[in-house]
Design a protein around this motif. Sequence first.
Motif, mmCIF file in Angstrom:
data_model
loop_
_atom_site.group_PDB
_atom_site.id
_atom_site.type_symbol
_atom_site.label_atom_id
_atom_site.label_comp_id
_atom_site.label_asym_id
_atom_site.label_seq_id
_atom_site.Cartn_x
_atom_site.Cartn_y
_atom_site.Cartn_z
ATOM 1 N N SER A 99 0.783 -1.231 0.000
ATOM 2 C CA SER A 99 0.000 0.000 0.000
ATOM 3 C C SER A 99 0.815 1.281 0.000
ATOM 4 O O SER A 99 0.331 2.326 -0.391
ATOM 5 N N THR A 100 2.064 1.229 0.461
ATOM 6 C CA THR A 100 2.804 2.481 0.499
ATOM 7 C C THR A 100 3.693 2.657 -0.729
ATOM 8 O O THR A 100 4.449 3.614 -0.813
ATOM 9 N N MET A 101 3.606 1.725 -1.661
ATOM 10 C CA MET A 101 4.470 1.825 -2.844
ATOM 11 C C MET A 101 3.671 2.209 -4.077
ATOM 12 O O MET A 101 2.447 2.092 -4.112
ATOM 13 N N THR A 102 4.368 2.644 -5.092
ATOM 14 C CA THR A 102 3.701 2.933 -6.358
ATOM 15 C C THR A 102 3.475 1.622 -7.101
ATOM 16 O O THR A 102 3.968 0.571 -6.710
ATOM 17 N N ALA A 103 2.747 1.718 -8.215
ATOM 18 C CA ALA A 103 2.491 0.528 -9.026
ATOM 19 C C ALA A 103 3.807 -0.077 -9.501
ATOM 20 O O ALA A 103 4.014 -1.291 -9.425
ATOM 21 N N LEU A 104 4.701 0.762 -9.951
ATOM 22 C CA LEU A 104 5.978 0.267 -10.463
ATOM 23 C C LEU A 104 6.766 -0.451 -9.381
ATOM 24 O O LEU A 104 7.320 -1.528 -9.591
ATOM 25 N N THR B 292 0.127 -5.437 -18.881
ATOM 26 C CA THR B 292 -1.229 -5.354 -18.342
ATOM 27 C C THR B 292 -1.835 -3.973 -18.557
ATOM 28 O O THR B 292 -2.866 -3.648 -17.986
ATOM 29 N N GLY B 293 -1.184 -3.146 -19.368
ATOM 30 C CA GLY B 293 -1.781 -1.870 -19.715
ATOM 31 C C GLY B 293 -1.768 -0.835 -18.599
ATOM 32 O O GLY B 293 -2.529 0.125 -18.628
ATOM 33 N N LEU B 294 -0.904 -1.012 -17.627
ATOM 34 C CA LEU B 294 -0.908 -0.088 -16.491
ATOM 35 C C LEU B 294 0.277 0.868 -16.502
ATOM 36 O O LEU B 294 0.517 1.574 -15.534
ATOM 37 N N ASP B 295 1.017 0.904 -17.611
ATOM 38 C CA ASP B 295 2.261 1.669 -17.584
ATOM 39 C C ASP B 295 2.033 3.156 -17.319
ATOM 40 O O ASP B 295 2.914 3.835 -16.805
ATOM 41 N N ALA B 296 0.850 3.652 -17.666
ATOM 42 C CA ALA B 296 0.589 5.069 -17.382
ATOM 43 C C ALA B 296 0.536 5.347 -15.889
ATOM 44 O O ALA B 296 0.726 6.477 -15.441
ATOM 45 N N TYR B 297 0.291 4.309 -15.114
ATOM 46 C CA TYR B 297 0.135 4.489 -13.665
ATOM 47 C C TYR B 297 1.395 4.133 -12.894
ATOM 48 O O TYR B 297 1.362 3.988 -11.679
ATOM 49 N N ALA B 298 2.483 3.986 -13.614
ATOM 50 C CA ALA B 298 3.701 3.471 -12.983
ATOM 51 C C ALA B 298 4.058 4.193 -11.695
ATOM 52 O O ALA B 298 4.383 3.563 -10.692
ATOM 53 N N HIS C 125 -10.434 -2.729 -10.765
ATOM 54 C CA HIS C 125 -10.012 -3.413 -11.992
ATOM 55 C C HIS C 125 -8.496 -3.246 -12.174
ATOM 56 O O HIS C 125 -7.774 -4.186 -12.481
ATOM 57 N N GLN C 126 -8.032 -2.033 -11.982
ATOM 58 C CA GLN C 126 -6.600 -1.759 -12.124
ATOM 59 C C GLN C 126 -5.791 -2.500 -11.068
ATOM 60 O O GLN C 126 -4.704 -3.010 -11.331
ATOM 61 N N LEU C 127 -6.346 -2.574 -9.863
ATOM 62 C CA LEU C 127 -5.630 -3.288 -8.812
ATOM 63 C C LEU C 127 -5.521 -4.764 -9.145
ATOM 64 O O LEU C 127 -4.511 -5.403 -8.865
ATOM 65 N N LYS C 128 -6.563 -5.304 -9.726
ATOM 66 C CA LYS C 128 -6.497 -6.712 -10.115
ATOM 67 C C LYS C 128 -5.458 -6.927 -11.204
ATOM 68 O O LYS C 128 -4.729 -7.921 -11.195
ATOM 69 N N ALA D 103 0.155 -8.317 -12.919
ATOM 70 C CA ALA D 103 1.496 -7.882 -13.326
ATOM 71 C C ALA D 103 2.538 -8.335 -12.313
ATOM 72 O O ALA D 103 3.624 -8.790 -12.653
ATOM 73 N N ARG D 104 2.169 -8.210 -11.041
ATOM 74 C CA ARG D 104 3.115 -8.569 -9.987
ATOM 75 C C ARG D 104 3.373 -10.068 -9.972
ATOM 76 O O ARG D 104 4.498 -10.514 -9.822
ATOM 77 N N ALA D 105 2.314 -10.841 -10.154
ATOM 78 C CA ALA D 105 2.492 -12.293 -10.171
ATOM 79 C C ALA D 105 3.316 -12.708 -11.385
ATOM 80 O O ALA D 105 4.182 -13.571 -11.303
#
Lengths: 384, 243, 289
Positions: free
Chosen positions: B91-96, B126-132, B142-145, B150-152
């Motif tokens: 929770s305290t980290m960014t998506a990247l 997973t199409g999330l690079d804009a949220y890095a 949806h993005q969290l899923k 991506a993490r797995a």
Amino acid sequence: MKKPRPWLAPAATLVIAVAMWFYPDLVDAAGWPIFYLLFAYTVFFWTAQASSWNLFTGFSGYFSFGQGAFYGVGVYTVGVMVVKRGWPLLPTFLVGGILAAALGLSIGLVVFRLRRLRGEIFALMTLAVAFVLGAVARISSTIDGGQGIPLSSVPTPEALGTHPQMIFRLGLITAVLAVVVAQVVQHSRLGWGLFSIRDDEDVAETLGVPTFRFKMIALGLTGFLAGLSGAVHALQVSYVTIEEVFNIRVPLMVILMSILGGTRHWMGPVLGALVVHTMSDRLNRAGLEAVSDIIVGALLILMIVAMKEGLYLRMRQRPLITAIGAAVGVAGGFVLGPLDSAVTHLGYTLLGAVLGAMIPVGSRRQRPERGAPAAQAIEEVVGG
Amino acid sequence: MADLRFENLVKHFGGVHALDGVSGHVGEGEIVGLVGPNGSGKSTLINVLSGHYEADSGKIVLDGEDITDRPAHRIIEMGLARTYQIPRPFSTMTALENVSVPLMFGSEPMSPGAAREAALEWLEFTGLDAYADEPVSSLNLHQLKYLELARALAARPRLVFLDEVLSGLNPAEVNESIEMVRRIHASGITIVIVEHLVRVVTSLATRIMVLDRGRVIADGDPTEVMRQPEVVTAYLGKRAQSA
Amino acid sequence: MSLWAQSIVSGLLSGGLYAMMSLGMSLSWGVLKIINLAHFSFILFSGYITYQLAFSYGWDPFLAIVVCVPVFALAGMALQWVFDKLRISEFESLLLTFGLFIIFESVTSAIWTADFRRMDTVQNPYQSQSVWLGDLALPVPQLAAFLVALVIALGTRYLMDRTDFGRAVRALSQDRDIARAFGIDPHRVAMQLAGLAAGFAAIAGVFVAMSRALFPGLAVEWFGIVFSVVILGGLGSTLGTLIAAAIVGVVGGIATVIGGPPLAPLAIFLVLIATLLFRPQGIMGRSAT
């Protein structure tokens, strides 16, 4: 996305450390009061203690109330081995650190195996262990036996200068060591592993973080650094007693300093140590000891409620207003006085900077509100 | 090669037999659907197979190696990853940063710097690079899923357990997610997918295992299995998803 | 032989006081998920008020209960209100109340100085009185504390089992959201419970003042005792607290006989460590998954 440069902080720290090595000579040449050395030493001591505490607790989230145990082991190793057994001083410092590390690893070995010992239960356990250690030391006459140990007649190495100069330099070494270790860890896989343990240990484990091993390493490092700093501190305390060493003050102070400065970044404990000690020193000198304690308690509350990221990260987000606050503080110092010591000026400057940073003006970057402070904090961390 | 076999897995919680002797296997390249009514033990099975829980008894064998009591961080080194039904990002980290963590560990650990670079690829997948650089608190479900995915995937698994990746999503998101699962499978990863939406699983999976009250009651071709009388009975009276 | 018997009896009687000190903490932590370190400050402050009322106005110490309980019950309720407003997590509450604890200690130090404060035999005639059971001495303050603790425990048990308030508390501790769905206002119940816990602390403080000398650092000495009792008894369990308090009291008493006063807190902390390692849910707690 800023590229982190993990070598920058340790390099800068070492450069500053080398420069500071000669500070005692400067004090001597300029005829400044010896107090400037002793004050600096105490800040070094608290920096080492708070940084080492934060390395485990701040980074991993496992709250330790047991800092007193590590510190106590360090102090008493010197007390018992040097005074009672005549061991040479410098190697004994290392032994103090190693014994404290061994204590930490033993605790970890037992406690980390038990999954249910998380959170507040872990905190209680460390409190209990620290207390038991102190009680055992008091009861055992080979260690203390309730008598205490006088340390004024310990032979000290002459190469490091007079007693104040020596203590300054030894303190400098322990502080720099603790800070550099924290810096290196923060940017390493160990650090990231610890941060992920802090956020969600089970998930971290399933993503490949060797949680047991990392917690043990961090705890061992904390123990070593705290024990080393404690061993050096034995020289500063002329008479070592159980009450003085194994009380609640050391754990309390390191908790406060780290939380005040910020637990997510190595700079937090450093800033916290500087601010808290300067403030309490000046207030005690003005006879306002009770006020100093009340402020300590109030700051802790304020941090928990309003500034979870801590002062350092907050100041980084608001550099302009922090600088303005510091300037106002300096000016205020000249107006309000007393103009007796550079430390007082330092106190006013810090006070101004802290108050400035606390003002809830808009921060440099606009961020979404939810979960913002901590998340922002990690953003900053990674960025620099 | 990702050949996973499990025999007679038993797991109790207090008096509840979450798993009561579950056996099965997953072969390379399959998409195995794991279905069953609420409380049948699907998530518990995933938790046991991924090392999150320790089985009370039974055996788990991966490529001929017994991994039954391995700690979770070793199991991922061997190529088994999982996602969580309710996303559990750091929770305290960014998506990247979230995605870079598994890259620093596992069978081919990278330095933090290299991991950050590599993590971006997985976010792109997973199409999330804009949220890095966004904190995870600003992402929707949806993005969290997808972040979970991506993490797995960043852990470079050969087999991934997807635990209810579709739950809580609207129909458009469901369709996107199904496509994502197909892409993952196409990249050579074996999949075990736990899902409530039986219709979706039947169309995705190459084989279906049905659990009921901690036991396997059917295992085989999707359409045939779902017509078996025991399976129908198990679902009768339960909330049947008919989207 | 009679030395052992006396130490066990004294230990049991001390257990009464420990139960009084711990019951509030157990309820607060177990039900409200708040670890309130200011609880210790309440106990000590109440003790100081008892002392001051006797010292300055000649009040019988027992009368102090009438003043202290409402004052601290209100303080406890106010504190809980603040916690709810700020939505403090369990862990944050530990740190936050630590801050309060420090402030309280400073304030007591400022008002009453670091000197030991003890009511003399005129203000507190009970301290030198004992009830005799054959060879065994039952000092009046400790005996009174023990009896009052029993009454409080029984009363709490009744409260929890038979009243609407008690049902609300139990519902809240099991599932806050479901409780809310049934019309229970968690904020109000939490405040009332916090007030109750603080009230118990206040009573304990009165008896502390009757039994021994007070000084600002005294509260820290209770950490080990109370946490041992609370963990050993099981969070939120009245009966557990009573049993655990008796055990801890007797352990302390026997340890004192064996090794003198320094051994007692050591033994009690060892009890805590053993409980944390082998049965962290305590005597009456359910096993954690």
